[in-house]
Design a protein around this motif. Structure first.
Motif, PDB file in Angstrom:
ATOM      1  N   GLY A  67       0.792  -1.222   0.000  1.00 11.44           N
ATOM      2  CA  GLY A  67       0.000   0.000   0.000  1.00 11.44           C
ATOM      3  C   GLY A  67       0.827   1.276   0.000  1.00 11.44           C
ATOM      4  N   GLU A  68       2.159   1.163   0.086  1.00 11.50           N
ATOM      5  CA  GLU A  68       3.009   2.343   0.105  1.00 11.50           C
ATOM      6  C   GLU A  68       2.918   3.087  -1.229  1.00 11.50           C
ATOM      7  OE1 GLU A  68       6.901   1.041   1.111  1.00 11.50           O
ATOM      8  OE2 GLU A  68       6.446   0.755   3.241  1.00 11.50           O
ATOM      9  N   ILE A 112       6.396  17.796  -6.690  1.00 14.81           N
ATOM     10  CA  ILE A 112       6.452  16.331  -6.605  1.00 14.81           C
ATOM     11  C   ILE A 112       7.212  15.879  -5.360  1.00 14.81           C
ATOM     12  CG2 ILE A 112       7.410  14.250  -7.693  1.00 14.81           C
ATOM     13  CD1 ILE A 112       6.741  15.465 -10.399  1.00 14.81           C
ATOM     14  N   GLY A 113       8.263  16.604  -5.020  1.00 16.04           N
ATOM     15  CA  GLY A 113       9.087  16.222  -3.868  1.00 16.04           C
ATOM     16  C   GLY A 113       8.361  16.311  -2.539  1.00 16.04           C
ATOM     17  N   GLU A 114       7.288  17.066  -2.486  1.00 16.97           N
ATOM     18  CA  GLU A 114       6.530  17.198  -1.248  1.00 16.97           C
ATOM     19  C   GLU A 114       5.131  16.610  -1.388  1.00 16.97           C
ATOM     20  OE1 GLU A 114       5.631  21.406  -0.430  1.00 16.97           O
ATOM     21  OE2 GLU A 114       6.393  21.850  -2.444  1.00 16.97           O
ATOM     22  N   ALA A 115       4.980  15.677  -2.312  1.00 16.59           N
ATOM     23  CA  ALA A 115       3.664  15.098  -2.614  1.00 16.59           C
ATOM     24  C   ALA A 115       3.008  14.472  -1.388  1.00 16.59           C
ATOM     25  CB  ALA A 115       3.798  14.060  -3.731  1.00 16.59           C
ATOM     26  N   ARG A 116       3.757  13.709  -0.621  1.00 16.09           N
ATOM     27  CA  ARG A 116       3.169  13.045   0.552  1.00 16.09           C
ATOM     28  C   ARG A 116       2.620  14.072   1.537  1.00 16.09           C
ATOM     29  NH1 ARG A 116       3.364   8.068   2.615  1.00 16.09           N
ATOM     30  NH2 ARG A 116       4.952   7.440   1.096  1.00 16.09           N
ATOM     31  N   ASP A 117       3.406  15.089   1.836  1.00 14.12           N
ATOM     32  CA  ASP A 117       2.950  16.124   2.776  1.00 14.12           C
ATOM     33  C   ASP A 117       1.723  16.857   2.241  1.00 14.12           C
ATOM     34  OD1 ASP A 117       4.943  15.550   4.586  1.00 14.12           O
ATOM     35  OD2 ASP A 117       6.318  17.077   3.820  1.00 14.12           O
ATOM     36  N   LEU A 118       1.700  17.108   0.948  1.00 11.18           N
ATOM     37  CA  LEU A 118       0.549  17.798   0.355  1.00 11.18           C
ATOM     38  C   LEU A 118      -0.713  16.954   0.449  1.00 11.18           C
ATOM     39  CD1 LEU A 118       2.203  19.362  -2.827  1.00 11.18           C
ATOM     40  CD2 LEU A 118       1.337  20.591  -0.826  1.00 11.18           C
ATOM     41  N   PHE A 119      -0.578  15.642   0.214  1.00  8.26           N
ATOM     42  CA  PHE A 119      -1.737  14.763   0.334  1.00  8.26           C
ATOM     43  C   PHE A 119      -2.236  14.721   1.773  1.00  8.26           C
ATOM     44  CE2 PHE A 119      -1.182  12.984  -3.909  1.00  8.26           C
ATOM     45  CZ  PHE A 119      -2.480  12.614  -4.239  1.00  8.26           C
ATOM     46  N   ILE A 120      -1.310  14.638   2.725  1.00  7.25           N
ATOM     47  CA  ILE A 120      -1.707  14.601   4.136  1.00  7.25           C
ATOM     48  C   ILE A 120      -2.447  15.886   4.508  1.00  7.25           C
ATOM     49  CG2 ILE A 120      -0.840  14.631   6.518  1.00  7.25           C
ATOM     50  CD1 ILE A 120       1.369  12.716   5.611  1.00  7.25           C
ATOM     51  N   GLN A 121      -1.907  17.028   4.097  1.00  8.75           N
ATOM     52  CA  GLN A 121      -2.564  18.309   4.384  1.00  8.75           C
ATOM     53  C   GLN A 121      -3.958  18.352   3.764  1.00  8.75           C
ATOM     54  OE1 GLN A 121       0.095  21.374   2.985  1.00  8.75           O
ATOM     55  NE2 GLN A 121       1.806  20.608   4.215  1.00  8.75           N
ATOM     56  N   TRP A 122      -4.072  17.860   2.523  1.00  5.05           N
ATOM     57  CA  TRP A 122      -5.361  17.863   1.826  1.00  5.05           C
ATOM     58  C   TRP A 122      -6.365  16.976   2.548  1.00  5.05           C
ATOM     59  CZ3 TRP A 122      -8.898  14.753  -0.575  1.00  5.05           C
ATOM     60  CH2 TRP A 122      -9.783  15.358  -1.472  1.00  5.05           C
ATOM     61  N   TYR A 123      -5.927  15.763   2.903  1.00  2.00           N
ATOM     62  CA  TYR A 123      -6.805  14.833   3.610  1.00  2.00           C
ATOM     63  C   TYR A 123      -7.226  15.403   4.965  1.00  2.00           C
ATOM     64  CZ  TYR A 123      -6.158  10.801   0.455  1.00  2.00           C
ATOM     65  OH  TYR A 123      -6.179   9.934  -0.611  1.00  2.00           O
ATOM     66  N   LEU A 219     -13.559  -2.570   8.303  1.00  2.00           N
ATOM     67  CA  LEU A 219     -12.361  -1.901   8.826  1.00  2.00           C
ATOM     68  C   LEU A 219     -11.300  -2.913   9.244  1.00  2.00           C
ATOM     69  CD1 LEU A 219     -13.673   1.082  10.977  1.00  2.00           C
ATOM     70  CD2 LEU A 219     -12.140   1.194   9.013  1.00  2.00           C
ATOM     71  N   LYS A 220     -11.734  -4.000   9.845  1.00  2.00           N
ATOM     72  CA  LYS A 220     -10.795  -5.023  10.292  1.00  2.00           C
ATOM     73  C   LYS A 220     -10.064  -5.651   9.112  1.00  2.00           C
ATOM     74  CE  LYS A 220     -10.487  -9.225  13.103  1.00  2.00           C
ATOM     75  NZ  LYS A 220     -11.244 -10.203  13.921  1.00  2.00           N
ATOM     76  N   GLU A 221     -10.787  -5.879   8.016  1.00  2.72           N
ATOM     77  CA  GLU A 221     -10.213  -6.555   6.862  1.00  2.72           C
ATOM     78  C   GLU A 221      -9.553  -5.593   5.864  1.00  2.72           C
ATOM     79  OE1 GLU A 221     -13.405  -8.812   5.197  1.00  2.72           O
ATOM     80  OE2 GLU A 221     -13.223 -10.426   6.697  1.00  2.72           O
ATOM     81  N   ASN A 222      -9.972  -4.348   5.846  1.00  3.45           N
ATOM     82  CA  ASN A 222      -9.507  -3.424   4.816  1.00  3.45           C
ATOM     83  C   ASN A 222      -8.870  -2.151   5.352  1.00  3.45           C
ATOM     84  OD1 ASN A 222     -10.750  -4.783   2.263  1.00  3.45           O
ATOM     85  ND2 ASN A 222     -12.449  -4.650   3.713  1.00  3.45           N
ATOM     86  N   GLY A 223      -8.703  -2.077   6.681  1.00  2.00           N
ATOM     87  CA  GLY A 223      -8.126  -0.871   7.263  1.00  2.00           C
ATOM     88  C   GLY A 223      -6.762  -0.517   6.725  1.00  2.00           C
ATOM     89  N   TYR A 224      -6.010  -1.537   6.236  1.00  3.66           N
ATOM     90  CA  TYR A 224      -4.676  -1.286   5.697  1.00  3.66           C
ATOM     91  C   TYR A 224      -4.721  -0.393   4.450  1.00  3.66           C
ATOM     92  CZ  TYR A 224      -5.636  -4.708   2.014  1.00  3.66           C
ATOM     93  OH  TYR A 224      -6.170  -5.373   0.941  1.00  3.66           O
ATOM     94  N   LEU A 225      -5.895  -0.312   3.798  1.00  5.36           N
ATOM     95  CA  LEU A 225      -6.026   0.537   2.610  1.00  5.36           C
ATOM     96  C   LEU A 225      -6.040   2.016   2.968  1.00  5.36           C
ATOM     97  CD1 LEU A 225      -8.846  -1.414   0.710  1.00  5.36           C
ATOM     98  CD2 LEU A 225      -6.414  -1.356   0.121  1.00  5.36           C
ATOM     99  N   LEU A 226      -6.379   2.328   4.209  1.00  3.13           N
ATOM    100  CA  LEU A 226      -6.509   3.733   4.616  1.00  3.13           C
ATOM    101  C   LEU A 226      -5.164   4.270   5.108  1.00  3.13           C
ATOM    102  CD1 LEU A 226      -9.898   3.451   6.558  1.00  3.13           C
ATOM    103  CD2 LEU A 226      -9.494   3.624   4.088  1.00  3.13           C
ATOM    104  N   GLN A 227      -4.166   4.123   4.285  1.00  2.00           N
ATOM    105  CA  GLN A 227      -2.815   4.568   4.610  1.00  2.00           C
ATOM    106  C   GLN A 227      -2.256   5.350   3.436  1.00  2.00           C
ATOM    107  OE1 GLN A 227      -1.810   4.125   7.619  1.00  2.00           O
ATOM    108  NE2 GLN A 227      -3.281   2.565   8.279  1.00  2.00           N
ATOM    109  N   LEU A 228      -1.160   6.047   3.694  1.00  2.00           N
ATOM    110  CA  LEU A 228      -0.560   6.865   2.642  1.00  2.00           C
ATOM    111  C   LEU A 228       0.954   6.643   2.642  1.00  2.00           C
ATOM    112  CD1 LEU A 228      -1.379   8.981   0.519  1.00  2.00           C
ATOM    113  CD2 LEU A 228      -0.801  10.742   2.190  1.00  2.00           C
TER     114      LEU A 228
END
Length: 228
Positions: A67-68, A112-123, A219-228
């Motif tokens: 999921g990374e 692009i270099g700050e994509a992860r941080d931008l997604f976290i801020q957006w979420y 959530l128990k079976e698919n919670g791993y999908l809710l990651q970034l």
């Protein structure tokens, strides 16, 4: 090969008669046992479950690794239970480094270099707006009023209710569908009335949300999908 599994032990003074084992989303092992259960009996129980536990932890680690995110064009990201592909564009006239537009996440190529941080801020922004709004709606509907709402960075604890009725929710919840989100919100609101997971708690929750079990299982079976 000898494997030494570490775990968190919870001893219950309630009418628990058996030992149980739970593997959290982050891989932590939680053992629940009757209060006076001897340590050797708990260790024996763990030993018997050892192969199963190692297998399940390995599966969870594989799920997390798969999921990374790489933040490359075409990669899909969850939002409210739907998948949206990522596109990399030149700077747009709105000046937004990341936005959701016409079914696609649009990332400014200069960021692009700050994509992860931008997604976290957006979420986080989306989570705060939608969760606060839905809590306000359900609070008035069920007469369960929290003293505050906080959006957290929790990895697998989707929600919690403090002793003084302050609610916390992981921003990752905004990736799930609205029925799943509502289950977590209502679950924590019910904790304002019932502080533990007693039979009365689950009865109250079921009276409000009769199909809560299927959301809990998702959530128990698919919670791993809710990651970034």
């Amino acid at each position: 090969m000898i494997i030494r599994l570490s775990y968190h032990l919870i001893r219950s003074k309630r009418r628990r008669r058996t030992i149980s084992l739970q593997i959290k989303e982050d891989g932590k092992i939680v053992i629940s046992a009757p209060y006076h259960t001897p340590k050797w009996e708990i260790e024996k129980f763990i030993k018997e479950k050892e192969s199963w536990v190692v297998q399940k932890i390995s599966e969870k680690e594989k799920q997390i690794k798969e999921g990374e995110k790489t933040f490359l064009p075409g990669e899909r990201f969850l939002y409210l239970g739907e998948w949206y592909p990522l596109e990399i564009h030149d700077s747009d006239h709105k000046g937004l480094p990341l936005r959701l537009s016409f079914g696609n996440f649009i990332l400014n190529k200069d960021h692009i270099g700050e994509a992860r941080d931008l997604f976290i801020q957006w979420y986080k922004r989306e989570a705060k707006e939608k969760i606060v709004g839905r809590i306000d709606y359900y609070s008035h509907r069920f007469h369960l009023f929290p003293k505050g709402i906080r959006i957290t960075n929790a990895m697998s604890r989707w929600g919690s209710c403090s002793r003084d009725n302050r609610l916390s929710f992981s921003w990752r919840m905004i990736m799930a569908s609205l029925p799943i989100i509502d289950y977590v919100l209502i679950h924590e609101l019910v904790h304002i009335r019932e502080k533990n997971h007693s039979k009365r708690f689950w009865t109250t929750l079921e009276s409000i949300l009769p199909d809560y079990r299927k959301h809990r299982l998702w959530l128990k079976e698919n919670g791993y999908l809710l990651q970034l």
